[in-house]
Scaffold this motif. Sequence first.
Motif, PDB file in Angstrom:
ATOM      1  N   GLU A  63       2.783   1.412  -5.107  1.00  0.00           N
ATOM      2  CA  GLU A  63       3.323   0.645  -6.228  1.00  0.00           C
ATOM      3  C   GLU A  63       3.626   1.522  -7.442  1.00  0.00           C
ATOM      4  OE1 GLU A  63      -1.009   1.052  -6.568  1.00  0.00           O
ATOM      5  OE2 GLU A  63       0.352   0.403  -4.958  1.00  0.00           O
ATOM      6  N   ALA A  64       3.085   2.738  -7.483  1.00  0.00           N
ATOM      7  CA  ALA A  64       3.355   3.669  -8.584  1.00  0.00           C
ATOM      8  C   ALA A  64       4.448   4.671  -8.222  1.00  0.00           C
ATOM      9  CB  ALA A  64       2.073   4.406  -8.970  1.00  0.00           C
ATOM     10  N   ASP A  65       5.187   4.421  -7.139  1.00  0.00           N
ATOM     11  CA  ASP A  65       6.258   5.300  -6.661  1.00  0.00           C
ATOM     12  C   ASP A  65       5.723   6.674  -6.281  1.00  0.00           C
ATOM     13  OD1 ASP A  65       9.014   5.343  -5.959  1.00  0.00           O
ATOM     14  OD2 ASP A  65       9.448   6.631  -7.668  1.00  0.00           O
ATOM     15  N   ALA A 107      -3.237   7.852   7.837  1.00  0.00           N
ATOM     16  CA  ALA A 107      -3.456   7.522   6.423  1.00  0.00           C
ATOM     17  C   ALA A 107      -4.297   6.275   6.211  1.00  0.00           C
ATOM     18  CB  ALA A 107      -2.105   7.350   5.724  1.00  0.00           C
ATOM     19  N   GLY A 108      -4.647   5.554   7.272  1.00  0.00           N
ATOM     20  CA  GLY A 108      -5.422   4.326   7.114  1.00  0.00           C
ATOM     21  C   GLY A 108      -4.667   3.251   6.361  1.00  0.00           C
ATOM     22  N   LEU A 109      -3.348   3.168   6.583  1.00  0.00           N
ATOM     23  CA  LEU A 109      -2.505   2.246   5.824  1.00  0.00           C
ATOM     24  C   LEU A 109      -1.628   1.398   6.739  1.00  0.00           C
ATOM     25  CD1 LEU A 109      -1.250   4.657   3.006  1.00  0.00           C
ATOM     26  CD2 LEU A 109      -2.926   2.795   2.739  1.00  0.00           C
ATOM     27  N   ALA A 110      -1.319   0.193   6.255  1.00  0.00           N
ATOM     28  CA  ALA A 110      -0.285  -0.655   6.827  1.00  0.00           C
ATOM     29  C   ALA A 110       0.748  -0.903   5.740  1.00  0.00           C
ATOM     30  CB  ALA A 110      -0.874  -1.973   7.330  1.00  0.00           C
ATOM     31  N   ALA A 111       1.946  -1.349   6.135  1.00  0.00           N
ATOM     32  CA  ALA A 111       3.016  -1.602   5.161  1.00  0.00           C
ATOM     33  C   ALA A 111       3.620  -2.971   5.421  1.00  0.00           C
ATOM     34  CB  ALA A 111       4.089  -0.525   5.246  1.00  0.00           C
ATOM     35  N   GLN A 112       3.960  -3.669   4.356  1.00  0.00           N
ATOM     36  CA  GLN A 112       4.561  -4.994   4.478  1.00  0.00           C
ATOM     37  C   GLN A 112       6.067  -4.918   4.724  1.00  0.00           C
ATOM     38  OE1 GLN A 112       3.498  -7.116   0.905  1.00  0.00           O
ATOM     39  NE2 GLN A 112       1.344  -7.345   1.490  1.00  0.00           N
ATOM     40  N   VAL A 113       6.718  -3.893   4.199  1.00  0.00           N
ATOM     41  CA  VAL A 113       8.176  -3.788   4.302  1.00  0.00           C
ATOM     42  C   VAL A 113       8.543  -2.455   4.954  1.00  0.00           C
ATOM     43  CG1 VAL A 113      10.378  -3.787   3.067  1.00  0.00           C
ATOM     44  CG2 VAL A 113       8.462  -5.177   2.221  1.00  0.00           C
ATOM     45  N   THR A 140      -1.093  -1.360   2.204  1.00  0.00           N
ATOM     46  CA  THR A 140      -2.443  -1.922   2.139  1.00  0.00           C
ATOM     47  C   THR A 140      -3.343  -1.138   3.083  1.00  0.00           C
ATOM     48  OG1 THR A 140      -1.902  -3.553   3.855  1.00  0.00           O
ATOM     49  CG2 THR A 140      -1.670  -4.253   1.555  1.00  0.00           C
ATOM     50  N   PRO A 141      -4.643  -1.022   2.758  1.00  0.00           N
ATOM     51  CA  PRO A 141      -5.575  -0.337   3.665  1.00  0.00           C
ATOM     52  C   PRO A 141      -5.696  -1.104   4.977  1.00  0.00           C
ATOM     53  CG  PRO A 141      -6.513  -0.597   1.473  1.00  0.00           C
ATOM     54  CD  PRO A 141      -5.287  -1.458   1.509  1.00  0.00           C
ATOM     55  N   THR A 142      -5.923  -0.354   6.045  1.00  0.00           N
ATOM     56  CA  THR A 142      -6.096  -0.977   7.356  1.00  0.00           C
ATOM     57  C   THR A 142      -7.095  -0.177   8.168  1.00  0.00           C
ATOM     58  OG1 THR A 142      -4.933  -1.820   9.315  1.00  0.00           O
ATOM     59  CG2 THR A 142      -4.248   0.333   8.480  1.00  0.00           C
ATOM     60  N   ALA A 143      -7.638  -0.794   9.198  1.00  0.00           N
ATOM     61  CA  ALA A 143      -8.559  -0.095  10.091  1.00  0.00           C
ATOM     62  C   ALA A 143      -7.772   0.813  11.026  1.00  0.00           C
ATOM     63  CB  ALA A 143      -9.376  -1.107  10.892  1.00  0.00           C
ATOM     64  N   GLY A 144      -8.441   1.747  11.635  1.00  0.00           N
ATOM     65  CA  GLY A 144      -7.814   2.603  12.628  1.00  0.00           C
ATOM     66  C   GLY A 144      -7.588   4.026  12.178  1.00  0.00           C
ATOM     67  N   HIS A 145      -8.064   4.366  10.956  1.00  0.00           N
ATOM     68  CA  HIS A 145      -7.854   5.720  10.442  1.00  0.00           C
ATOM     69  C   HIS A 145      -8.763   6.694  11.180  1.00  0.00           C
ATOM     70  CE1 HIS A 145      -7.246   9.076   7.863  1.00  0.00           C
ATOM     71  NE2 HIS A 145      -8.387   8.964   7.203  1.00  0.00           N
TER      72      HIS A 145
END
Length: 224
Positions: A63-65, A107-113, A140-145
């Motif tokens: 969100e901070a680019d 990165a332990g991340l998911a993305a909405q778009v 958003t953080p997600t499991a699986g990292h």
Amino acid sequence: MDLKPLPRPEHPDPYTVLERRFVYDSPWIRIREDRFRHRKGAEGRYAVCGFRRTACGVLALDEADRVVLVGQWRYPLEAYSWEIPEGGGDTTESPFEAIRRELAEEAGLAAQVWEPLCFFHTSNSSTEEEAFLFLATGLTPTAGHHAEDDEELMLHREPFADCVRRVLSGEITDSLTVLALLALQAKRSGLGADLDAALAERFFQRPQDHPSAGRARWDQLGAP
């Protein structure tokens, strides 16, 4: 503005293949040597490297680019490299499925778009490897990292503009990262163009459902 295709010769392929010889095969790459005759009369040999997995990368922006970067030691370069999350997808998964998994694992991340960003050939003088690059937002953080047994990864978030500067200074050199950053910079500068519709679909299709001409050649030749 629609772009007209660039010109090409009426008969673009000048090579006649005289012989093919497999040199090396592994779960990741395969190498063959072709003996050819050029239509201008020259004869020679051409070594071709085929990648079994599809190169995928994601320019993930928060969100901070800021760009999500992964740092790791690159064995062939003997150098440390900062890169966008990337990896290889096999023939049973689409580039989208592969890179969504890699973003979670590295990165332990998911993305909405998610949206296709850029397609290119990594080194067309020696390999048929293709690369599919995505832009992802709404992180958003997600499991699986987790890292593989032979990986030591660092994570860092860097402002997008600074990442572009690091490309231009030569500090960021990974090809997928360079192309992703410059492609987004071009779009933000008003120079973007829409991907061809058929090409855009390939970002979400499995390679076995749309083999490129270069990759299909290996299947036609059979196993070494």
